[in-house]
Design an enzyme around this catalytic site. Structure first.
Site, PDB file in Angstrom:
ATOM      1  N   ASP A 133     -15.733  38.735 -15.971  1.00  0.00           N
ATOM      2  CA  ASP A 133     -15.914  38.360 -17.373  1.00  0.00           C
ATOM      3  C   ASP A 133     -16.347  39.469 -18.334  1.00  0.00           C
ATOM      4  OD1 ASP A 133     -15.635  36.211 -15.717  1.00  0.00           O
ATOM      5  OD2 ASP A 133     -17.429  35.176 -16.371  1.00  0.00           O
TER       6      ASP A 133
ATOM      7  N   GLU B 212     -25.214  36.644  -5.627  1.00  0.00           N
ATOM      8  CA  GLU B 212     -23.917  36.717  -6.299  1.00  0.00           C
ATOM      9  C   GLU B 212     -23.471  38.182  -6.406  1.00  0.00           C
ATOM     10  OE1 GLU B 212     -24.267  35.097 -10.207  1.00  0.00           O
ATOM     11  OE2 GLU B 212     -22.097  34.896 -10.510  1.00  0.00           O
TER      12      GLU B 212
HETATM   13  C1  9WN Z   1     -17.290  31.636 -16.012  1.00  0.00           C
HETATM   14  C2  9WN Z   1     -18.275  31.079 -10.519  1.00  0.00           C
HETATM   15  C3  9WN Z   1     -17.763  32.040 -11.575  1.00  0.00           C
HETATM   16  C4  9WN Z   1     -16.803  33.099 -10.987  1.00  0.00           C
HETATM   17  C5  9WN Z   1     -16.492  34.207 -11.993  1.00  0.00           C
HETATM   18  C6  9WN Z   1     -17.809  34.771 -12.509  1.00  0.00           C
HETATM   19  C7  9WN Z   1     -18.635  33.653 -13.152  1.00  0.00           C
HETATM   20  C8  9WN Z   1     -18.381  31.978 -14.991  1.00  0.00           C
HETATM   21  C9  9WN Z   1     -19.708  32.153 -15.712  1.00  0.00           C
HETATM   22  O1  9WN Z   1     -18.892  32.649 -12.189  1.00  0.00           O
HETATM   23  O2  9WN Z   1     -17.946  33.152 -14.288  1.00  0.00           O
HETATM   24  O3  9WN Z   1     -16.098  31.297 -15.350  1.00  0.00           O
HETATM   25  O4  9WN Z   1     -20.247  31.146 -16.205  1.00  0.00           O
HETATM   26  O5  9WN Z   1     -20.202  33.269 -15.801  1.00  0.00           O
HETATM   27  O6  9WN Z   1     -17.583  35.803 -13.401  1.00  0.00           O
HETATM   28  O7  9WN Z   1     -15.733  35.203 -11.375  1.00  0.00           O
HETATM   29  O8  9WN Z   1     -15.608  32.480 -10.617  1.00  0.00           O
HETATM   30  O9  9WN Z   1     -18.834  31.805  -9.459  1.00  0.00           O
END
Ligand code: 9WN
Length: 478
Positions: free
Chosen positions: A191, A428
């Protein structure tokens, strides 16, 4: 396990491995919602698309039927266009647990292409790891009964995977470039990567209603998450996508953020290779095979055209400006992920990989690739995709090294990654210099890749560039 100064590693002791596998299985059990798995216990209380694929890869070593269920549940919410939504919202999650939640995406449900709801979905998508996961489930199925079930699963999922890949190869690539266009940084899965900084900076954010940063309540330091300015842009882009009624053709015409994402595109190539193997297993028509092979070939060519001889990395392209995005991130190793590299290109990529820009940086706690090069603009060691080390990205690199027949390097990535997680936790992501665990604790996909590293045999056929018969039978460990 210890790491010497020059980073040579000694493998984990068997009892440490067994303990780690047990802990990883516990993380997945704790986040298990019956037919799908929360991406993380609190921060991410819904089903995320590419997380689910990685989770299925981990679950495959515990229970192939449950692993298949993970993907079946996700694909039950596939859009009529073939798109697999980036989030399937948990109807039982408290409304204030995640923002933007189901209510914010209500317009997605109004689209004629949306699946039946509830549960609601977002109208974005994420990198297509799913065919790789489906094939891994097949590989992991041990006895005759499990194999028969896994085969039936491949039969059911194959047409869905084909429609998904077709959507990406056509609707998301109207130019036929071999590269997938994404509409939002959330689609990249990386992101707040500096890859998107310039394009986001050029976007003028209009009026936004006040919104809560629920994510900040789940981490110890707000610096670990994207900034408020980033979030304003994310939500503005969502608003524009909603204005376009989540319609792909309108988005292509009007949207200010259209990026050819090389990592996403490379994962699609690798997934097409896996889909070809599935096509063989289910006896798909020759026409399908030719189509899938054509997508993979076009993808490889597209990635080749994005090579930057100066940075020795592959670069995303901004569709709006027609220019490459000069950013040194782990996504630059896209040609390694897609596979099928010429020897010279592989050599160049590995040189970059070993250099101080990535794993050769003397300040690193572990020789694992930081999400953004410590030597580059936009690097920040604590912030999400701007520098921390992500185990899930390391798994992709590990698998790709195996496919490239770089077996020693692959073994090193696996050993060091396991060492990192054994010493810290199932975080994470990790601060690259101190090794501090960051983001959510007990992240499902971190546990999943650990299980694959510990319980999956090295895929046979790696030398031939394919995954064929690596079968996990080592469940005694648990
Ligand atoms: C938005 C769930 C997700 C991953 C993504 C990571 C993060 C979400 C957030 O978490 O994104 O989709 O709210 O930050 O960047 O890769 O799939 O783990």
């Amino acid at each position: 396990m210890t790491i010497t100064k020059n980073h040579s590693v000694v493998d984990l002791a068997p009892d440490t491995k067994a303990h780690l596998a047990t802990q990883a299985a516990q993380v997945l059990r704790q986040n298990d919602m019956g037919s799908w798995t929360k991406a993380a216990p609190d921060l991410y209380p819904h089903q995320w698309s590419w997380d689910s694929a990685f989770i299925a890869i981990g679950l495959a070593h515990l229970d192939t039927r449950r692993a298949a269920k993970e993907l079946r549940t996700l694909f039950a919410h596939q859009w009529k266009t073939g798109k697999v939504p980036h989030i399937v919202f948990n109807p039982d999650a408290p409304p204030d647990s995640y923002f933007p939640g189901a209510a914010h995406w209500a317009c997605a449900a109004a689209s004629p292409d949306a699946p039946f709801s509830p549960p609601y979905t977002s109208c974005l998508c994420q990198p297509p790891v799913h065919a790789i996961a489906a094939h891994r489930i097949w590989e992991a199925a041990g006895d005759e009964g499990a194999r028969a079930e896994a085969h039936a699963f491949l039969h059911d999922i194959y047409p869905k995977l084909l429609t998904w890949h077709r959507y990406l190869a056509t609707v998301r690539d109207p130019e036929g470039s071999g590269l997938v266009t994404i509409y939002h940084p959330w689609e990249s899965g990386t992101d707040n990567s500096p890859r998107w900084d310039d394009a986001l900076a050029a976007i003028e954010v209009g009026r936004l209603a006040q919104y809560p940063r629920r994510d900040l309540g789940y981490v110890s330091d707000p610096a670990e998450r994207p900034t408020n300015a980033d979030y304003d842009r994310y939500l503005w882009l969502v608003k524009l996508i909603k204005r376009a009624s989540c319609n792909d053709a309108s988005i292509h015409e009007t949207h200010p953020f259209l990026m050819k994402d090389v990592l996403f595109s490379a994962i699609l190539v690798a997934a097409n290779d896996a889909l070809l193997e599935i096509a063989d297993l289910v006896g798909a028509p020759d026409g399908d095979r030719a189509l899938i092979a054509g997508w993979a070939e076009r993808g490889r060519k597209g990635l080749d055209a994005c090579w930057d001889a100066d940075l020795q990395l592959c670069l995303d392209q901004n569709v709006r400006t027609g220019r490459p995005i000069r950013s040194s991130t782990v996504a630059g190793f896209a040609p390694l992920i897609s596979g099928g590299l010429a020897e010279e290109r592989l050599k160049e990529l590995l040189q970059t990989f070993d250099s101080p820009d990535f794993t050769g940086n003397a300040r690193l706690r572990w020789p694992l690739p930081p999400s953004t090069s410590p030597e580059s603009r936009g690097f920040y060691p604590r912030s999400y995709w701007r520098g921390p080390v992500w185990p899930v990205a390391n798994w992709l690199v590990w698998r790709s090294l195996l496919r490239a027949a770089e077996l020693d390097r692959a073994a090193e990535i696996r050993r060091v990654s396991l060492d990192q997680i054994a010493e810290s936790s199932f975080a994470e992501y990790f601060e690259p210099f101190s090794g501090e665990p960051l983001g959510s604790p007990d992240q499902s996909w971190t546990a999943a890749v650990v299980l694959d590293w510990l319980l999956g045999e090295s895929p046979k056929g790696a030398r031939a560039g394919t995954f064929s018969t690596g079968r996990a039978t080592d469940l005694d460990l648990l």
